[in-house]
Design an enzyme around this catalytic site. Structure first.
Site, mmCIF file in Angstrom:
data_model
loop_
_atom_site.group_PDB
_atom_site.id
_atom_site.type_symbol
_atom_site.label_atom_id
_atom_site.label_comp_id
_atom_site.label_asym_id
_atom_site.label_seq_id
_atom_site.Cartn_x
_atom_site.Cartn_y
_atom_site.Cartn_z
ATOM 1 N N ASP A 195 -0.913 -49.789 -8.506
ATOM 2 C CA ASP A 195 -1.738 -49.588 -9.677
ATOM 3 C C ASP A 195 -2.744 -48.401 -9.462
ATOM 4 O O ASP A 195 -3.200 -47.916 -10.309
ATOM 5 C CB ASP A 195 -2.625 -51.089 -10.343
ATOM 6 N N THR A 251 -8.055 -58.492 -11.639
ATOM 7 C CA THR A 251 -8.090 -59.658 -10.674
ATOM 8 C C THR A 251 -9.150 -59.434 -9.762
ATOM 9 O O THR A 251 -10.040 -59.995 -9.223
ATOM 10 C CB THR A 251 -6.708 -60.290 -10.161
#
EC number: 2.7.1.33
Length: 257
Positions: free
Chosen positions: A109, A132
């Protein structure tokens, strides 16, 4: 039609790109036990319900959860007759290779955000992703990922407070009216909200000092707009930065075959 899949620790996002725009985007909870057949039933049902006509012929996957990649590969192979590109695998090339310590594995990512951020805003860039975990990705002048920062995510911090202290309730993230809370919920919301404002300001300031450059700051992730209210923390908030990066990486690989 390109199926772009971004699998994070909490949610997995599926977007369909028609060559000029995203025609549909859906989100599902990340679960490594979910099978390819279950993915297909869920995805095809949503396409039918929204009358999305999208004959998928290509796919690309970015996943921070390695255990889900196999079933996502099977989904693409079995139901869309295509072999997906997987960011971070040797066969998936990047426009500029990351420059980090030898042996270091960079989260897919973060690589994707680097590509998208550089394409939209150029180099000497900090990409802040509220996921997160809250990550800070530093992009060099030529578009290379050169390192960054990982901090606990906002929701993760609230959950840790709730789990570790029996008297503290679970609360939602929101901007409090005042820094001084007059009840437990307000105190927790203030601590997390103003704490993360300070965290972003402090880390960005330190990165700029080390880089000896002003550096633009781009934010992405679901909570980015919340922390952009009335502050000059970010030069721009990009809602779909990761999905745009997946499209760019797929295009780069097709053009360099």
């Amino acid at each position: 039609m390109l199926l772009a899949i971004d699998c994070g620790n909490t949610n997995t996002v599926f977007s369909i790109w028609d060559g000029t725009r995203f025609v549909a985007t859906w989100r599902i909870a990340t679960d490594h036990k979910r099978t390819a057949d279950e993915y297909f039933v869920w995805l095809s049902s949503l396409m039918a319900m929204t009358k999305t006509e999208a004959p998928i012929t290509e796919a690309i996957i970015s996943s921070t959860v390695p255990r889900v990649v196999f079933n996502l590969r099977v989904l693409c192979n079995r139901y869309y007759d295509c072999r997906p590109l997987v960011v971070g695998k040797p066969e998936c090339r990047l426009p500029v290779a990351p420059r980090v310590d030898q042996g270091t594995t960079v989260g897919p990512d973060r690589l994707v955000n680097t590509v998208a951020g550089f394409h939209a805003h150029g180099g000497n860039l900090i990409v802040v992703d509220f996921g997160t975990a809250t990550t800070f990705d530093v992009v060099d002048a030529d578009g290379a990922y050169i390192g960054g920062v990982i901090a606990p995510g906002v929701n993760l911090s609230l959950e840790a407070l709730h789990m570790a202290a029996a008297a503290l309730p679970h609360v939602d993230v929101s901007r409090p009216q005042h820094a001084i809370g007059t009840n437990t919920v307000a105190c927790m919301q203030s601590g997390v909200y103003w704490g993360y404002i300070g965290l972003v300001e402090g880390i960005v300031r330190q990165i700029r000092l080390e880089r000896e450059s002003p550096m633009k700051v781009i934010a992405t992730g679901g909570l980015a707009p919340l922390f952009d209210q009335g502050f000059k923390l970010f030069d721009k908030v990009e809602d779909d930065l990761t999905m745009q990066g997946l499209v760019l990486i797929h295009r780069y690989n097709k053009e360099t075959e």
